[in-house]
Design a protein around this motif. Structure first.
Motif, mmCIF file in Angstrom:
data_model
loop_
_atom_site.group_PDB
_atom_site.id
_atom_site.type_symbol
_atom_site.label_atom_id
_atom_site.label_comp_id
_atom_site.label_asym_id
_atom_site.label_seq_id
_atom_site.Cartn_x
_atom_site.Cartn_y
_atom_site.Cartn_z
ATOM 1 N N MET A 1 82.807 49.004 -16.263
ATOM 2 C CA MET A 1 81.644 49.549 -17.266
ATOM 3 C C MET A 1 80.407 48.670 -16.901
ATOM 4 O O MET A 1 80.428 47.422 -16.759
ATOM 5 C CB MET A 1 82.151 49.291 -18.636
ATOM 6 N N ASP A 2 79.170 49.433 -16.976
ATOM 7 C CA ASP A 2 78.081 48.861 -16.960
ATOM 8 C C ASP A 2 77.593 48.460 -18.231
ATOM 9 O O ASP A 2 76.589 48.875 -19.066
ATOM 10 C CB ASP A 2 77.002 49.965 -16.248
ATOM 11 N N THR A 3 78.077 47.497 -18.771
ATOM 12 C CA THR A 3 77.764 46.779 -20.313
ATOM 13 C C THR A 3 78.513 45.635 -20.430
ATOM 14 O O THR A 3 79.633 45.439 -19.773
ATOM 15 C CB THR A 3 78.271 47.938 -21.291
ATOM 16 N N CYS B 1 80.549 36.757 -5.375
ATOM 17 C CA CYS B 1 79.048 37.286 -5.377
ATOM 18 C C CYS B 1 79.162 38.886 -5.323
ATOM 19 O O CYS B 1 80.070 39.335 -4.504
ATOM 20 C CB CYS B 1 78.382 36.746 -4.422
ATOM 21 N N ASN B 2 78.577 39.388 -6.170
ATOM 22 C CA ASN B 2 78.097 40.836 -6.094
ATOM 23 C C ASN B 2 76.809 41.083 -5.704
ATOM 24 O O ASN B 2 75.904 40.582 -6.401
ATOM 25 C CB ASN B 2 78.456 41.362 -7.523
ATOM 26 N N MET B 3 76.479 41.665 -4.535
ATOM 27 C CA MET B 3 75.200 41.893 -3.932
ATOM 28 C C MET B 3 74.542 42.940 -4.353
ATOM 29 O O MET B 3 75.208 44.207 -4.362
ATOM 30 C CB MET B 3 75.144 41.860 -2.454
ATOM 31 N N VAL C 1 79.559 44.597 -2.732
ATOM 32 C CA VAL C 1 78.134 44.957 -2.773
ATOM 33 C C VAL C 1 78.125 46.495 -3.631
ATOM 34 O O VAL C 1 79.143 46.944 -4.039
ATOM 35 C CB VAL C 1 77.812 45.321 -1.284
ATOM 36 N N SER C 2 76.922 46.436 -4.211
ATOM 37 C CA SER C 2 76.461 47.511 -5.407
ATOM 38 C C SER C 2 75.676 48.371 -4.880
ATOM 39 O O SER C 2 74.307 48.305 -4.892
ATOM 40 C CB SER C 2 76.161 46.877 -6.524
ATOM 41 N N PRO C 3 75.943 49.431 -3.910
ATOM 42 C CA PRO C 3 74.744 50.617 -3.455
ATOM 43 C C PRO C 3 74.280 51.228 -4.605
ATOM 44 O O PRO C 3 75.248 51.732 -5.502
ATOM 45 C CB PRO C 3 75.340 51.179 -2.681
ATOM 46 N N PHE D 1 73.731 55.602 -11.930
ATOM 47 C CA PHE D 1 73.745 57.067 -11.999
ATOM 48 C C PHE D 1 72.977 57.586 -13.132
ATOM 49 O O PHE D 1 72.833 57.056 -14.157
ATOM 50 C CB PHE D 1 75.475 57.193 -12.184
ATOM 51 N N ARG D 2 72.330 58.762 -12.740
ATOM 52 C CA ARG D 2 71.794 59.388 -13.746
ATOM 53 C C ARG D 2 72.522 60.483 -14.615
ATOM 54 O O ARG D 2 72.080 61.123 -15.563
ATOM 55 C CB ARG D 2 70.341 60.101 -13.209
ATOM 56 N N THR D 3 73.553 61.212 -13.775
ATOM 57 C CA THR D 3 74.363 62.286 -14.412
ATOM 58 C C THR D 3 75.862 62.076 -14.059
ATOM 59 O O THR D 3 76.088 61.230 -13.205
ATOM 60 C CB THR D 3 73.929 63.570 -13.633
HETATM 61 O O1 LIG Z 1 74.661 46.841 -9.699
HETATM 62 C C1 LIG Z 1 75.326 46.965 -10.660
HETATM 63 C C2 LIG Z 1 76.989 46.759 -10.681
HETATM 64 O O2 LIG Z 1 76.933 45.609 -9.804
HETATM 65 C C3 LIG Z 1 74.643 47.786 -11.938
HETATM 66 O O3 LIG Z 1 75.032 46.921 -13.216
HETATM 67 C C4 LIG Z 1 73.307 48.057 -11.581
HETATM 68 O O4 LIG Z 1 72.600 47.053 -11.955
HETATM 69 C C5 LIG Z 1 72.840 49.205 -12.663
HETATM 70 O O5 LIG Z 1 74.040 50.128 -12.491
HETATM 71 C C6 LIG Z 1 71.875 49.681 -12.558
HETATM 72 O O6 LIG Z 1 70.942 48.705 -12.623
HETATM 73 C C7 LIG Z 1 71.444 50.839 -13.467
HETATM 74 O O7 LIG Z 1 70.277 51.229 -13.055
HETATM 75 P P1 LIG Z 1 69.617 52.628 -13.676
HETATM 76 O O8 LIG Z 1 70.866 53.678 -13.853
HETATM 77 O O9 LIG Z 1 69.107 52.145 -14.985
HETATM 78 O O10 LIG Z 1 68.784 53.083 -12.632
#
Ligand SMILES: O=C(CO)[C@@H](O)[C@H](O)[C@H](O)[C@H](O)COP(=O)(O)O
Length: 312
Positions: free
Chosen positions: A16-18, A154-156, A176-178, A218-220
């Motif tokens: 989760m991104d939170t 580490c998470n790049m 790595v976080s593409p 992600f946007r969608t």
């Molecule tokens: O890179 C990671 C996880 O490793 C994320 O937390 C990442 O920073 C976020 O998904 C993004 O910054 C969110 O970007 P956005 O959807 O606001 O463009």
């Protein structure tokens, strides 16, 4: 009938991104990821203000100049959020370093080790945490030191291309976080982002690299479904998870056949690495815009904690 979320979870690990503990308690993801923008958003929730107040008191008690206290209070706020989220995760809490340190290896190593100590004080050990480091050349050198000499995962991040992912793997990065999209832009180019992630996947598989590919930005909801075909994990915002939970699965097009270029060793060759980024327009713009975007929220967090400290 399966939902889009069920299928995403079958294909890949769900992060989760939170750092909001209530959202983590609701979805029980594997890991929780964050950045200064996410932390700022989390602090708009009234139930998280307690973490800010505690952080200001903590920093005040340590003493030092106001600016030293501000820096410490911002770090402590992130540690407080992460520590509260951790009981609801089966994996790690990811905390992002201050973007303004992106070109100083020593400062990034020092800030990470300080955060490791603060998490330890709060009861979390190294197996429960990871640190998000921007994929500048200096960031990768910090990762190399932290992984090799300190056993810190580490998470790049702010990562857009194979060169950044290959260099990160050379340095021993755990993740790595593409990014599928460019930060802060609505006119992203997710098809290119997906092709880059697919290249990274195929390059890692071809070279037996175990670094976790963690899809981000992600946007969608459909973009999450697409990324789940190539990534080991995806990190998704709470509102998008709610959307995926009620969404019918998309019919995903078959992934195209792609060329995976061979990449030389960059770890001790800064010139070659910087040049490979310079000629990659999307990635160099993405990196610079991403750093500026995050630094603006680092500054916003400073302002918030400065005002809390001044009120004490
Ligand atoms: O890179 C990671 C996880 O490793 C994320 O937390 C990442 O920073 C976020 O998904 C993004 O910054 C969110 O970007 P956005 O959807 O606001 O463009």
């Amino acid at each position: 009938m399966s939902t889009a979320l069920d299928l995403v979870c079958e294909r890949t690990a769900l992060y989760m991104d939170t750092l909001d503990w209530r959202a983590a308690a609701h979805f029980n993801p594997v890991d929780a990821t964050s950045n200064p923008f996410i932390v700022s958003m989390n602090l708009e929730e009234a139930h998280n203000m307690v973490f800010v107040d505690d952080a200001a008191k903590y920093a005040k008690a340590k003493g030092g100049s106001l600016e030293e206290q501000v820096t410490l209070a911002v770090l402590k706020t992130m540690v407080n959020l992460g520590t509260a989220a951790k009981p609801h995760l089966s994996g790690r809490v990811h905390t992002q370093l201050d973007a303004r340190l992106a070109y100083s290896t020593d400062a990034m190593v020092a800030q990470t080790l300080q955060l490791v100590e603060m998490y330890k004080e709060a009861g979390l050990d190294k197996s429960q945490i990871a640190f998000k480091i921007p994929t500048t050349f200096q960031g990768v050198q910090a990762c190399r030191i932290l992984e090799r000499d300190h056993g810190v995962c580490c998470n790049m991040t702010v990562l857009f291309c194979l060169q950044q992912a290959a260099l990160s793997a050379e340095a021993g990065a755990s993740y790595v976080s593409p990014y599928l999209n460019l930060l802060g832009r609505v006119d992203g180019d997710p098809a290119t982002g997906l092709a880059n992630a697919q290249q990274i996947r195929e390059y890692y598989d071809a070279h037996g690299i175990k670094t976790i590919v963690l899809g981000a930005s992600f946007r969608t909801a459909e973009e999450v479904e697409l990324m789940s075909q190539v990534a080991d994990a995806v990190t998704v915002s709470p509102p998008m998870l709610e959307e995926l939970k009620i969404k019918a699965p998309s019919k995903l097009p078959a992934l195209p056949k792609i060329q995976v270029p061979s990449i030389g060793s960059f770890l001790d060759n800064e010139g070659a690495y910087q040049w490979s980024m310079t000629i990659d327009e999307r990635s160099s713009i993405g990196l610079l815009e991403g750093l500026r975007f995050f630094a603006a929220y680092n500054e916003k967090l400073d302002v918030l904690l400065r005002s809390k400290l001044q009120a004490l």
